[in-house]
Write a protein that holds these residues in place. Structure first.
Motif, PDB file in Angstrom:
ATOM      1  N   VAL A 247       0.726  -1.170   0.073  1.00 48.08           N
ATOM      2  CA  VAL A 247       0.061   0.015  -0.025  1.00 48.08           C
ATOM      3  C   VAL A 247       0.751   1.125  -0.069  1.00 48.08           C
ATOM      4  N   SER A 248       0.589   2.125  -0.812  1.00 45.91           N
ATOM      5  CA  SER A 248       1.304   3.396  -0.867  1.00 45.91           C
ATOM      6  C   SER A 248       0.636   4.336  -0.535  1.00 45.91           C
ATOM      7  N   GLN A 249       1.280   5.653   0.040  1.00 46.09           N
ATOM      8  CA  GLN A 249       0.442   6.990   0.122  1.00 46.09           C
ATOM      9  C   GLN A 249       1.405   7.834  -0.511  1.00 46.09           C
TER      10      GLN A 249
ATOM     11  N   TYR B 280      -3.573  -4.161   5.343  1.00 48.04           N
ATOM     12  CA  TYR B 280      -2.065  -3.838   4.931  1.00 48.04           C
ATOM     13  C   TYR B 280      -2.060  -2.303   4.935  1.00 48.04           C
ATOM     14  N   PHE B 281      -1.155  -1.859   5.486  1.00 46.83           N
ATOM     15  CA  PHE B 281      -0.863  -0.531   5.924  1.00 46.83           C
ATOM     16  C   PHE B 281       0.142   0.261   4.882  1.00 46.83           C
ATOM     17  N   GLY B 282      -0.254   1.449   4.759  1.00 51.99           N
ATOM     18  CA  GLY B 282       0.780   2.384   3.935  1.00 51.99           C
ATOM     19  C   GLY B 282       1.531   3.036   4.654  1.00 51.99           C
ATOM     20  N   PRO B 283       2.641   3.892   4.280  1.00 52.63           N
ATOM     21  CA  PRO B 283       3.629   4.278   5.215  1.00 52.63           C
ATOM     22  C   PRO B 283       3.329   5.519   5.773  1.00 52.63           C
ATOM     23  N   GLY B 284       2.292   6.276   5.513  1.00 50.02           N
ATOM     24  CA  GLY B 284       1.685   7.369   6.380  1.00 50.02           C
ATOM     25  C   GLY B 284       1.994   8.574   5.660  1.00 50.02           C
ATOM     26  N   THR B 285       1.469   9.787   6.128  1.00 47.52           N
ATOM     27  CA  THR B 285       1.621  10.996   5.406  1.00 47.52           C
ATOM     28  C   THR B 285       1.691  12.019   6.737  1.00 47.52           C
ATOM     29  N   ARG B 286       2.761  12.870   6.680  1.00 48.57           N
ATOM     30  CA  ARG B 286       3.115  13.730   7.716  1.00 48.57           C
ATOM     31  C   ARG B 286       2.377  14.901   7.430  1.00 48.57           C
TER      32      ARG B 286
ATOM     33  N   ARG C 106      -3.137   3.939  -2.051  1.00 54.42           N
ATOM     34  CA  ARG C 106      -3.265   3.025  -3.427  1.00 54.42           C
ATOM     35  C   ARG C 106      -2.726   1.608  -2.881  1.00 54.42           C
ATOM     36  N   SER C 107      -3.765   0.593  -3.181  1.00 53.50           N
ATOM     37  CA  SER C 107      -3.327  -0.450  -3.279  1.00 53.50           C
ATOM     38  C   SER C 107      -2.446  -0.969  -4.433  1.00 53.50           C
ATOM     39  N   LEU C 108      -1.266  -1.412  -4.446  1.00 50.28           N
ATOM     40  CA  LEU C 108      -0.529  -1.537  -5.599  1.00 50.28           C
ATOM     41  C   LEU C 108      -0.540  -2.892  -6.382  1.00 50.28           C
ATOM     42  N   ASP C 109      -0.814  -3.945  -5.465  1.00 46.58           N
ATOM     43  CA  ASP C 109      -0.720  -5.236  -6.106  1.00 46.58           C
ATOM     44  C   ASP C 109      -2.073  -6.052  -5.877  1.00 46.58           C
ATOM     45  N   PHE C 110      -2.980  -5.370  -5.264  1.00 39.08           N
ATOM     46  CA  PHE C 110      -4.274  -6.181  -4.863  1.00 39.08           C
ATOM     47  C   PHE C 110      -5.321  -5.124  -5.140  1.00 39.08           C
TER      48      PHE C 110
END
Lengths: 111, 118
Positions: free
Chosen positions: B4-6, B108-114, B24-28
């Motif tokens: 998962v990307s952010q 599944y968690f994304g890396p977060g947005t500060r 975004r879920s990149l591969d699912f």
């Protein structure tokens, strides 16, 4: 309402020691329990996922147990290393399909 | 594994402006995505649950008109913080559930947005 508690809030241990982190939850009706690692300012890294029907999961030096009836889980870290320093979060998915997090245990491994 | 990307990872905006965060879920494919907020030294708090093609469900105390969530496709959910104020400064994290494996209830968690509002 599901509540997740983690004890201790912070822990410092010398490198090489084995340690146990504790997690408790108030409602035993859960789908699963998950342990995460979070480094400062970073996102979550999933460590172990235990389904409600399982008793434990292992990955390398990590072992997580689940006692659903008593509402408890432990994360066991063997032979701790400075790189293990991070905040460890416990989370449960309750029957209302929501994931509830504990406040975490801040772990510091002393070189 | 599921990724998962952010975007963006960090954003600074002025008070009163709006900010959009993408997850975004990149591969699912994810029928359900979740948005969390984390204040310093606090745990993650669920803000809302979004299902593809329907309105998001907000947690108690979260203003739906301030935090607009759109889940337009099976791989993308967006969170827009409208008329941001300094107290909205926080770490925002999204998660997604794999459509194919709903029974596992794993997220599944994304890396977060500060987000920093000045």
């Amino acid at each position: 309402k599901q509540e997740v508690t983690q004890i201790p809030a912070a822990l410092s241990v010398p490198e090489g020691e084995n340690l146990v982190l504790n997690c408790s939850f108030t409602d035993s009706a859960i789908y699963n329990l998950q342990w995460f690692r979070q480094d400062p300012g970073k996102g979550l890294t999933s460590l172990l996922l235990i389904q409600s029907s399982q008793r434990e999961q292992t990955s390398g030096r990590l072992n997580a147990s689940l006692d659903k009836s008593s509402g408890r889980s432990t994360l066991y870290i063997a032979a701790s290393q400075p790189g293990d320093s991070a905040t460890y979060l416990c989370a449960v998915v309750s029957r209302d399909d929501k994931i509830i997090f504990g406040k975490g245990t801040r772990l510091h491994i002393l070189p | 594994g599921a990724v998962v990307s952010q975007h963006p990872s960090r954003v600074i905006c002025k008070s009163g402006t709006s900010v959009k965060i993408e997850c975004r879920s990149l591969d699912f494919q994810a029928t359900t995505m979740f948005w969390y907020r984390q204040f310093p030294k606090q745990s993650l708090m669920l803000m809302a649950t979004s299902n593809e093609g329907s309105k998001a469900t907000y947690e108690q105390g979260v203003e739906k008109d301030k935090f607009l969530i759109n889940h337009a496709s099976l791989t993308l959910s967006t969170l827009t913080v409208t008329s941001a104020h300094p107290e909205d400064s926080s770490f925002y994290i999204c998660s997604a559930r794999d459509r194919v494996l709903p029974s596992s209830y794993e997220q599944y968690f994304g890396p977060g947005t500060r987000l920093t509002v000045t």
